[in-house]
Design a protein around this motif. Structure first.
Motif, short mmCIF file in Angstrom:
data_model
loop_
_atom_site.label_atom_id
_atom_site.label_comp_id
_atom_site.label_asym_id
_atom_site.label_seq_id
_atom_site.Cartn_x
_atom_site.Cartn_y
_atom_site.Cartn_z
N SER A 190 73.74 -93.02 40.66
CA SER A 190 74.01 -94.23 41.44
C SER A 190 74.84 -95.23 40.64
O SER A 190 75.80 -95.81 41.15
CB SER A 190 72.68 -94.85 41.88
OG SER A 190 72.89 -96.01 42.62
N ALA A 191 74.48 -95.43 39.38
CA ALA A 191 75.22 -96.37 38.53
C ALA A 191 76.64 -95.87 38.27
O ALA A 191 77.60 -96.66 38.28
CB ALA A 191 74.47 -96.59 37.21
N LEU A 234 73.68 -99.88 32.98
CA LEU A 234 72.65 -99.19 33.76
C LEU A 234 72.75 -97.68 33.59
O LEU A 234 71.73 -96.99 33.47
CB LEU A 234 72.77 -99.56 35.25
CG LEU A 234 72.47 -101.02 35.60
CD1 LEU A 234 72.88 -101.31 37.04
CD2 LEU A 234 70.99 -101.34 35.39
N ALA A 235 73.97 -97.16 33.56
CA ALA A 235 74.17 -95.72 33.36
C ALA A 235 73.69 -95.29 31.97
O ALA A 235 73.07 -94.23 31.82
CB ALA A 235 75.63 -95.35 33.57
N CYS A 258 68.99 -105.03 38.17
CA CYS A 258 69.63 -104.88 39.49
C CYS A 258 69.31 -106.08 40.38
O CYS A 258 70.19 -106.58 41.09
CB CYS A 258 69.20 -103.58 40.15
SG CYS A 258 69.87 -102.11 39.33
N THR A 302 70.40 -98.30 42.95
CA THR A 302 69.96 -98.08 41.57
C THR A 302 68.63 -98.80 41.32
O THR A 302 67.71 -98.24 40.75
CB THR A 302 71.04 -98.57 40.57
OG1 THR A 302 72.26 -97.89 40.86
CG2 THR A 302 70.64 -98.29 39.14
N ILE A 310 65.52 -101.84 34.34
CA ILE A 310 66.63 -101.47 35.22
C ILE A 310 66.48 -102.15 36.58
O ILE A 310 67.45 -102.72 37.10
CB ILE A 310 66.73 -99.93 35.37
CG1 ILE A 310 67.14 -99.29 34.04
CG2 ILE A 310 67.70 -99.54 36.49
CD1 ILE A 310 67.04 -97.77 34.02
N THR A 314 69.18 -92.55 39.09
CA THR A 314 69.68 -93.89 38.76
C THR A 314 71.03 -93.78 38.05
O THR A 314 71.93 -94.59 38.30
CB THR A 314 68.69 -94.70 37.89
OG1 THR A 314 68.39 -93.97 36.70
CG2 THR A 314 67.43 -95.05 38.63
N PHE A 372 77.26 -101.76 35.46
CA PHE A 372 77.01 -100.37 35.83
C PHE A 372 77.02 -99.46 34.60
O PHE A 372 76.22 -98.52 34.52
CB PHE A 372 78.05 -99.88 36.84
CG PHE A 372 77.73 -100.24 38.27
CD1 PHE A 372 76.53 -99.88 38.86
CD2 PHE A 372 78.66 -100.91 39.04
CE1 PHE A 372 76.24 -100.20 40.18
CE2 PHE A 372 78.40 -101.24 40.36
CZ PHE A 372 77.18 -100.88 40.93
N SER A 412 69.98 -95.18 31.94
CA SER A 412 69.55 -93.98 32.67
C SER A 412 69.73 -92.73 31.83
O SER A 412 68.86 -91.85 31.83
CB SER A 412 70.34 -93.85 33.98
OG SER A 412 70.11 -94.96 34.81
#
Length: 161
Positions: free
Chosen positions: A74-75, A149-150, A15, A47, A11, A71, A146, A153
Motif C-alpha cells: 500500500s505504501a 512507511l514502506a 497515517c 496503509t 504506522i 502495508t 510513503f 513495513s
C-alpha cells in the motif's frame, strides 16, 4: 526497540497524522485536492487501516509478515502516485495535460470503471504546486512519508522477532 505490535501502532498513528495534515491543508488553507492527491489519501488510509488491524489482531510471525507485506504494498503504491504527481509538476507548461472536471462530476457522469482510470492518471490540476515547505511540494512530502512507511513495513517483514 519497538515490538511488532507497537510498530504497527506507530504506522497507524503516522497515517492518522498524515490525513490530519491533509485535512488541515484542505479546510484551513483552502487547498483543493487534485485527483492524485485523493488517490494518495486513499492509500494513506489503506496503509493505516492495515496497520491498525495488525495492531488489534496481534498475530503470530506469519500473520505479522502478511500484514507487513500488505502495508508495504500500500505504501509503495502511494509512493508511485506521489512520483507520478511530481513528474506532472516537473513538466513544462506546454506539456501539462488539460485540467479535467471535479472528481464528484466524474462519478456522477461516468461509471466507476470509466472514472477510475481518469483519477489514476491525474490531470493538469495535479501539475499545480499549491503549497511548499522548504521548497518541497505536497507530493514530495507525501513521497517521503510513503517511503518511511514502506521502510517500516519492510523492517516488520524482515525482523527476527
Amino acid at each position: 526497540m519497538l515490538s511488532p505490535r507497537n510498530t504497527n501502532l506507530v504506522i497507524a498513528l503516522a497515517c492518522a497524522g498524515l490525513i490530519a495534515a491533509a485535512l488541515f491543508l484542505q479546510h484551513m488553507l483552502d487547498l483543493t485536492p487534485c485527483y492524485l492527491c485523493i488517490v494518495q489519501r486513499v492509500l494513506v488510509i489503506a496503509t493505516g487501516v492495515i496497520a491498525t488491524l495488525a495492531f488489534i489482531h496481534h498475530p503470530g510471525r506469519g500473520g505479522q509478515r502478511c500484514y507487513a507485506a500488505a502495508t508495504g504494498i500500500s505504501a509503495l503504491a502511494g509512493a508511485g502516485f506521489a512520483l507520478r504527481q511530481l513528474w506532472l509538476q516537473s513538466l513544462p507548461a506546454d506539456r501539462v495535460p488539460a485540467c479535467g472536471p471535479p472528481a464528484d462530476y466524474l462519478f456522477d457522469v461516468f461509471s466507476l470503471g470509466e472514472a477510475l482510470p481518469m483519477l489514476l492518471q491525474g490531470d493538469g490540476n495535479c501539475a499545480q504546486v499549491q503549497w511548499t515547505l522548504f521548497n518541497l511540494s505536497i507530493p514530495a512530502w507525501t513521497l517521503m512519508a510513503f517511503a518511511g512507511l514502506a521502510l517500516l513495513s519492510l523492517w516488520q517483514l524482515l525482523r527476527k522477532t
